[in-house]
Write a protein that holds these residues in place. Structure first.
Motif, short mmCIF file in Angstrom:
data_model
loop_
_atom_site.label_atom_id
_atom_site.label_comp_id
_atom_site.label_asym_id
_atom_site.label_seq_id
_atom_site.Cartn_x
_atom_site.Cartn_y
_atom_site.Cartn_z
N ASN A 9 -6.94 -10.53 3.25
CA ASN A 9 -6.85 -10.74 4.65
C ASN A 9 -8.18 -11.19 4.85
N HIS A 95 -2.58 -3.94 11.64
CA HIS A 95 -4.04 -3.74 11.14
C HIS A 95 -4.79 -2.89 12.49
N ALA A 171 -13.28 2.92 6.56
CA ALA A 171 -13.69 2.49 5.20
C ALA A 171 -13.75 0.89 5.36
N ILE A 172 -13.09 0.40 6.82
CA ILE A 172 -13.04 -1.20 6.66
C ILE A 172 -14.24 -1.58 7.08
N GLY A 212 -10.00 -1.24 2.65
CA GLY A 212 -11.26 -0.64 3.23
C GLY A 212 -12.33 -0.73 2.04
N CYS A 214 -12.82 -2.52 -0.48
CA CYS A 214 -12.35 -2.59 -1.78
C CYS A 214 -13.10 -3.85 -2.37
N LEU A 232 -5.55 -4.31 -0.37
CA LEU A 232 -5.50 -5.30 0.91
C LEU A 232 -6.90 -5.54 1.18
N GLY A 234 -10.26 -7.58 2.53
CA GLY A 234 -11.03 -8.20 3.46
C GLY A 234 -12.17 -9.25 3.12
P1 PGA Z 1 -12.63 -4.84 4.24
O1 PGA Z 1 -11.40 -5.07 5.19
O2 PGA Z 1 -12.11 -5.18 2.75
O3 PGA Z 1 -13.56 -6.05 4.62
O4 PGA Z 1 -13.12 -3.51 4.28
C1 PGA Z 1 -10.06 -4.76 4.52
C2 PGA Z 1 -9.14 -4.89 5.73
O5 PGA Z 1 -9.45 -4.66 6.84
O6 PGA Z 1 -8.09 -5.16 5.65
#
Ligand code: PGA
Length: 253
Positions: A9, A95, A171-172, A212, A214, A232, A234
């Motif tokens: 993403n 999201h 976690a994001i 989140g 990852c 997923l 980011g």
């Molecule tokens: P992140 O984002 O891997 O930067 O924490 C994940 C996401 O929001 O899809």
């Protein structure tokens, strides 16, 4: 059978030229892994979709949003039909950044899901609780209501086009990952919730991704969990080396 998936993403990052470069590198390195048992998806900004699609023969492409309406006087919006016309096959919906910064409610998301399905797009549907909900022990209730109110109006056939991404909001982009036990516990819960609405077979066939923070270091441990079908990603999807390390971790299990 559910698929192993690593989806990037990109959010609002990369100029068109930078995006094409990154997509080329990822695509070529994924091709070299063949046969890859993992589905790789690049979630790019809208303007990249068409160009990235031209060079992508080993990865799939996803949009990060679509309009609630079919077409017409909605300045600045991008319809699901327009997305599909680029050759794109997926769209990320729900999201937490869309939910919190742009006020996307369950009702809005239901409309977006319908538009996507009408245009044969598969949907990566994000759910996840904020920290206060987890601390109050409400995380299961929150995720259940996001699933029920956003998706459970779908028929069983329509639901086969859904991939779930569990992304705890805390976690994001924070560097604070859910532990593999926390992820597995929630993924099991999500699968059981899907089973209670659509039956065991559909639940078993649904891919559930973790998102989140990852990264290359924690992906291996997260993907070792039986109900974590992929990620997923980011921040770590913006550099080919980091993204490939996560793909390699997914391939191992
Ligand atoms: P992140 O984002 O891997 O930067 O924490 C994940 C996401 O929001 O899809």
């Amino acid at each position: 059978m559910r698929k192993k998936i690593v989806a990037g993403n990109w959010k609002m990052n990369k100029s068109l030229q930078e995006g094409i470069e990154l997509a080329k590198e990822v695509n070529n390195r994924v091709k070299a892994l063949a046969p890859s048992q993992t589905l790789i998806i690049l979630g790019t900004p809208f303007i990249h979709l068409s160009e990235v699609n031209k060079i992508a023969d080993s990865v799939a492409i996803s949009a990060q949003n679509c309009a609630t309406e079919v077409s017409g006087a909605y300045t600045g919006e991008v319809s699901a039909a327009m997305i599909a016309s680029t050759g794109c096959q997926y769209v990320i919906l729900g999201h937490s950044e869309r939910r919190s910064y742009y006020g996307e409610t369950d009702e809005i998301l239901q409309k977006k899901v319908m538009r996507a399905l009408e245009n044969n797009l598969d949907i990566i549907f994000c759910v996840g609780e904020v920290l206060a909900d987890r601390e109050a022990g409400k995380h299961f209730d929150i995720v259940k209501s996001q699933l029920e109110n956003g998706l459970f109006n779908l028929s069983a056939e329509q639901f086969t086009h859904i991939i779930i991404a569990y992304e705890p909001v805390w976690a994001i982009g924070t560097g604070k990952t859910a532990t593999s036990a926390q992820a597995e516990e929630m993924h099991q819960f999500i699968r059981a919730t899907i089973a209670s609405r659509y039956g065991e077979k559909t639940a078993d066939d649904t891919s559930i991704l973790y998102g989140g923070s990852c990264n290359a270091k924690n992906a291996d441990e997260l993907f070792s969990q039986p109900n974590v079908d992929g990620g997923l990603i980011g921040g770590a999807s913006l550099k080919a080396d980091d993204f490939l390390a996560i793909i390699n971790a997914r391939q191992k299990h």
